[in-house]
Design a protein around this motif. Structure first.
Motif, PDB file in Angstrom:
ATOM      1  N   THR A   1       0.832  -1.201   0.000  1.00  0.00           N
ATOM      2  CA  THR A   1       0.000   0.000   0.000  1.00  0.00           C
ATOM      3  C   THR A   1       0.869   1.254   0.000  1.00  0.00           C
ATOM      4  O   THR A   1       0.564   2.241  -0.662  1.00  0.00           O
ATOM      5  CB  THR A   1      -0.927   0.010   1.226  1.00  0.00           C
ATOM      6  OG1 THR A   1      -1.808  -1.118   1.166  1.00  0.00           O
ATOM      7  CG2 THR A   1      -1.760   1.284   1.277  1.00  0.00           C
ATOM      8  N   ASN A   2       1.983   1.172   0.750  1.00  0.00           N
ATOM      9  CA  ASN A   2       2.886   2.322   0.838  1.00  0.00           C
ATOM     10  C   ASN A   2       4.337   1.840   0.890  1.00  0.00           C
ATOM     11  O   ASN A   2       4.964   1.867   1.939  1.00  0.00           O
ATOM     12  CB  ASN A   2       2.558   3.142   2.084  1.00  0.00           C
ATOM     13  CG  ASN A   2       3.415   4.385   2.188  1.00  0.00           C
ATOM     14  OD1 ASN A   2       3.412   5.238   1.308  1.00  0.00           O
ATOM     15  ND2 ASN A   2       4.167   4.499   3.268  1.00  0.00           N
ATOM     16  N   PRO A   3       4.873   1.371  -0.251  1.00  0.00           N
ATOM     17  CA  PRO A   3       6.251   0.871  -0.254  1.00  0.00           C
ATOM     18  C   PRO A   3       7.244   1.965   0.112  1.00  0.00           C
ATOM     19  O   PRO A   3       7.026   3.137  -0.197  1.00  0.00           O
ATOM     20  CB  PRO A   3       6.448   0.374  -1.691  1.00  0.00           C
ATOM     21  CG  PRO A   3       5.433   1.111  -2.488  1.00  0.00           C
ATOM     22  CD  PRO A   3       4.258   1.314  -1.590  1.00  0.00           C
ATOM     23  N   LYS A   4       8.336   1.586   0.748  1.00  0.00           N
ATOM     24  CA  LYS A   4       9.323   2.562   1.202  1.00  0.00           C
ATOM     25  C   LYS A   4       9.899   3.366   0.032  1.00  0.00           C
ATOM     26  O   LYS A   4      10.247   4.532   0.177  1.00  0.00           O
ATOM     27  CB  LYS A   4      10.449   1.816   1.934  1.00  0.00           C
ATOM     28  CG  LYS A   4      11.406   2.694   2.712  1.00  0.00           C
ATOM     29  CD  LYS A   4      10.772   3.244   3.959  1.00  0.00           C
ATOM     30  CE  LYS A   4      11.762   4.079   4.779  1.00  0.00           C
ATOM     31  NZ  LYS A   4      12.773   3.246   5.463  1.00  0.00           N
ATOM     32  N   TRP A   5       9.990   2.747  -1.137  1.00  0.00           N
ATOM     33  CA  TRP A   5      10.559   3.427  -2.289  1.00  0.00           C
ATOM     34  C   TRP A   5       9.543   4.303  -3.015  1.00  0.00           C
ATOM     35  O   TRP A   5       9.893   5.098  -3.889  1.00  0.00           O
ATOM     36  CB  TRP A   5      11.137   2.410  -3.275  1.00  0.00           C
ATOM     37  CG  TRP A   5      10.197   1.298  -3.654  1.00  0.00           C
ATOM     38  CD1 TRP A   5      10.146   0.058  -3.093  1.00  0.00           C
ATOM     39  CD2 TRP A   5       9.182   1.311  -4.660  1.00  0.00           C
ATOM     40  NE1 TRP A   5       9.163  -0.709  -3.680  1.00  0.00           N
ATOM     41  CE2 TRP A   5       8.556   0.059  -4.644  1.00  0.00           C
ATOM     42  CE3 TRP A   5       8.737   2.280  -5.556  1.00  0.00           C
ATOM     43  CZ2 TRP A   5       7.503  -0.263  -5.497  1.00  0.00           C
ATOM     44  CZ3 TRP A   5       7.692   1.965  -6.410  1.00  0.00           C
ATOM     45  CH2 TRP A   5       7.089   0.701  -6.379  1.00  0.00           C
ATOM     46  N   GLY A   6       8.277   4.170  -2.687  1.00  0.00           N
ATOM     47  CA  GLY A   6       7.214   4.859  -3.408  1.00  0.00           C
ATOM     48  C   GLY A   6       7.246   6.370  -3.234  1.00  0.00           C
ATOM     49  O   GLY A   6       7.538   6.874  -2.156  1.00  0.00           O
ATOM     50  N   ARG A   7       6.908   7.095  -4.286  1.00  0.00           N
ATOM     51  CA  ARG A   7       6.857   8.553  -4.237  1.00  0.00           C
ATOM     52  C   ARG A   7       5.558   9.093  -4.823  1.00  0.00           C
ATOM     53  O   ARG A   7       5.401  10.293  -4.976  1.00  0.00           O
ATOM     54  CB  ARG A   7       8.045   9.149  -5.023  1.00  0.00           C
ATOM     55  CG  ARG A   7       9.412   8.888  -4.389  1.00  0.00           C
ATOM     56  CD  ARG A   7       9.550   9.613  -3.064  1.00  0.00           C
ATOM     57  NE  ARG A   7      10.879   9.448  -2.488  1.00  0.00           N
ATOM     58  CZ  ARG A   7      11.225   8.448  -1.693  1.00  0.00           C
ATOM     59  NH1 ARG A   7      10.333   7.514  -1.392  1.00  0.00           N
ATOM     60  NH2 ARG A   7      12.448   8.364  -1.199  1.00  0.00           N
ATOM     61  N   SER A   8       4.623   8.209  -5.134  1.00  0.00           N
ATOM     62  CA  SER A   8       3.405   8.656  -5.827  1.00  0.00           C
ATOM     63  C   SER A   8       2.144   8.434  -4.994  1.00  0.00           C
ATOM     64  O   SER A   8       1.057   8.312  -5.524  1.00  0.00           O
ATOM     65  CB  SER A   8       3.272   7.950  -7.177  1.00  0.00           C
ATOM     66  OG  SER A   8       3.251   6.535  -7.006  1.00  0.00           O
TER      67      SER A   8
END
Length: 246
Positions: free
Chosen positions: A159-166
């Motif tokens: 749902t909210n990966p550490k690498w995610g920015r979007s």
């Protein structure tokens, strides 16, 4: 014994709990498999696995009573709303070390008949695989000498990966909360056995879960931010070359 505990502010904690309920339902698609702490009053400890920073948001709505959450001091200091978090009874703790002051705060929660929530790993997952549980966690629980519950989260990493920015990827988060030890049982168990049990129960591999669950996590630009993790080009085999085209 001389530490004076400030209980979570009724108004601020109540607002945070409402946000937790709404976010769980509307944003995170939270499914609660079982909830053994729904109406439970303290003292008790909840130990939880840690896939993402949103884990404590989802867990807050699971108990109608106010709970003290232990969070990393680096996370606490980086949040612009830390004055509000303080009013909500959040206890900041240095990662990978346990100072006497931190122990005083946590023990004061139990001694004042309040619930305490800790994430023993103390670190959000970088890659969707569990980080190690620090040695001494079993000893800590035995010292608390109260009921112990497990809160196992699945799906918050994707749902909210550490690498995610979007932003968040809506899919499904599952939360399973059950009792692990009664207060009187802890005295009968060796610290090493408690430690081993905790390590096994809080272990996780998000990719293995996904092989079985096959939950779809929806978000446009799904791989945006992945370059923060992938450092080796599959085409030219160069490392740390941001100019390479995969």
């Amino acid at each position: 014994k001389d530490y004076k505990l400030k209980k979570p502010n009724v108004f601020y904690y109540g607002m945070f709990r409402i946000i937790s309920l709404l976010a769980g339902k509307l944003v995170f698609n939270l499914k609660i498999k079982q909830n053994a702490i729904k109406n439970k009053k303290g003292p008790f400890v909840v130990i939880a696995n840690h896939e993402s920073f949103i884990d404590f948001i989802n867990l807050c709505c699971c108990n109608r009573n106010r709970m003290h959450f232990v969070v990393s001091n680096s996370f606490y200091q980086s949040m612009s709303i830390n004055p509000i978090l303080k009013k909500c009874g959040v206890i900041p703790k240095q990662q990978f070390q346990t100072a006497m002051e931190d122990l005083k705060k946590m023990k004061a929660v139990i001694d004042n008949n309040m619930p305490l929530v800790i994430y023993p790993a103390g670190l959000m997952s970088e890659d969707g695989i569990a980080t190690k549980i620090p040695k001494g966690t079993g000893k800590l629980l035995k010292w608390f000498n109260c009921d112990v519950y497990v809160a196992k989260t699945k799906g918050s990493y994707f749902t909210n990966p550490k690498w995610g920015r979007s932003g968040f990827r809506k899919g499904q988060i599952t939360l399973d909360i059950y009792k692990l030890y009664e207060k009187g049982e802890l005295a009968d168990y060796d610290e090493s056995n408690i430690q081993k049990t905790i390590e096994e129960l809080l272990d996780y591999n998000c990719y293995e879960y996904q092989e079985t669950d096959k939950i779809v996590y929806k978000k446009h630009n799904d791989i945006k931010g992945l370059e923060n993790v992938l450092y080796k080009c599959l085409k030219c085999n160069e490392e740390f070359n941001r100019g390479a085209i995969i």
